[in-house]
Design an enzyme around this catalytic site. Structure first.
Site, PDB file in Angstrom:
ATOM      1  N   THR A  79     -13.551  -6.381   0.588  1.00  0.00           N
ATOM      2  CA  THR A  79     -12.956  -5.056   0.761  1.00  0.00           C
ATOM      3  C   THR A  79     -14.007  -3.992   1.044  1.00  0.00           C
ATOM      4  OG1 THR A  79     -13.085  -4.385  -1.567  1.00  0.00           O
ATOM      5  CG2 THR A  79     -11.178  -5.706  -0.905  1.00  0.00           C
ATOM      6  N   SER A 118       4.227  -0.444  -5.529  1.00  0.00           N
ATOM      7  CA  SER A 118       4.326  -1.724  -6.238  1.00  0.00           C
ATOM      8  C   SER A 118       4.533  -1.540  -7.738  1.00  0.00           C
ATOM      9  CB  SER A 118       3.064  -2.556  -5.981  1.00  0.00           C
ATOM     10  OG  SER A 118       1.913  -1.836  -6.365  1.00  0.00           O
ATOM     11  N   GLU A 120       0.847  -1.193   0.000  1.00  0.00           N
ATOM     12  CA  GLU A 120       0.000   0.000   0.000  1.00  0.00           C
ATOM     13  C   GLU A 120       0.884   1.245   0.000  1.00  0.00           C
ATOM     14  OE1 GLU A 120      -2.662   2.672  -0.209  1.00  0.00           O
ATOM     15  OE2 GLU A 120      -3.405   0.599  -0.185  1.00  0.00           O
ATOM     16  N   ASP A 177      -7.192   2.502  -8.777  1.00  0.00           N
ATOM     17  CA  ASP A 177      -7.494   3.845  -9.271  1.00  0.00           C
ATOM     18  C   ASP A 177      -7.718   3.773 -10.781  1.00  0.00           C
ATOM     19  OD1 ASP A 177      -7.515   6.525 -10.032  1.00  0.00           O
ATOM     20  OD2 ASP A 177      -5.969   7.089  -8.595  1.00  0.00           O
TER      21      ASP A 177
END
Length: 252
Positions: free
Chosen positions: A227, A130, A96, A152
């Site tokens: 999630t 990442s 993250e 996103d």
């Protein structure tokens, strides 16, 4: 534990962090420079920091036991927590970029470990980018599953290079995934869903799972429910667009 009880960021009854203290922007710019430590290579990843009950010290690392699942852009860690008990013998990590969100997941895992002795020892999180540092964390063919849940969308065409699924990034993911490993993607944005599916479909080292394989895979059911983002889509009656592909050996 006494510190947790005195901290306003920790729920006294559950021992888990209060999410409102860790709110951050929904997304970050993955192309901007952020400052956090990055291992020089996969051999420099200290598993004793992430899984202290399983690796007692950096000097006693079991080189045969490696991280196998990576949740890219793990958000508040809902999928990781679900996977931890579903695959209790598998090491997994969330990656993250947002610092507050990463800190929340760390506190959440810590609280769950205290409240459930012996559980959640196989899950961890790291703050990193990442899109830049996958090869710093994972050896060739190390991973068996990678997750990209509600990334996103970067709607503007000039920002498509920021998308976490792209032809050139799939080369890196194919490197980290073992043959037969699975890449899971899901979004509530139809255009992004088509983009991710097209990138995977046109890459020579991935093939789509068949419908009967999707139905038999217990992980697939978690993509839209585990999630916070997926739960929000369900509450609002939105659609999900899923693409699940297997890493294959390149044609000779």
């Amino acid at each position: 534990m006494l510190e947790n009880k005195a901290s306003p960021t920790i729920n006294k009854s559950t021992g888990l962090p209060r999410k409102r203290f860790y709110r951050a922007r929904a997304h970050s710019n993955p192309l901007s420079d952020s400052h956090f430590p990055v291992p020089l290579s996969p051999s420099h990843v200290d598993c004793s920091l992430h899984y202290p009950q399983l690796f007692l010290s950096s000097d006693q690392i079991d080189s045969s036991r490696k991280i196998q699942f990576a949740d890219i852009g793990c958000g508040f860690g809902g999928l990781l927590i679900s996977l931890s008990t579903l695959f209790p013998e598998t090491l997994m990590i969330g990656m993250e970029l947002r610092d507050k969100v990463t800190e929340y997941v760390k506190e959440r895992i810590s609280g769950l470990r205290v409240a459930n002795p012996g559980q959640y020892q196989n899950v961890s999180v790291v703050r990193t980018n990442s899109m830049k540092y996958i090869p710093n964390y994972f050896e060739k063919g190390q991973l068996s599953k990678m997750f990209f849940l509600f990334p996103d969308p970067h709607f503007k065409e000039k920002n498509h290079r920021r998308r976490v699924i792209s032809p050139h990034l799939l080369d890196e993911y194919a490197y980290a995934l073992q043959v037969g490993g699975i890449i899971y993607t899901i979004t509530d944005v139809e255009e992004l869903g088509e983009w991710m599916k097209s990138c995977l479909e046109n890459h020579p080292m991935f093939e789509a799972l068949l419908e009967n394989e999707l139905e038999a895979d217990p992980v697939v059911k978690l993509l839209s429910t585990a999630t916070e983002e997926g739960q929000k889509v369900a509450r609002n009656g939105g659609q999900n667009f899923r693409a699940v592909y297997r890493r294959i050996a390149p044609a000779s």
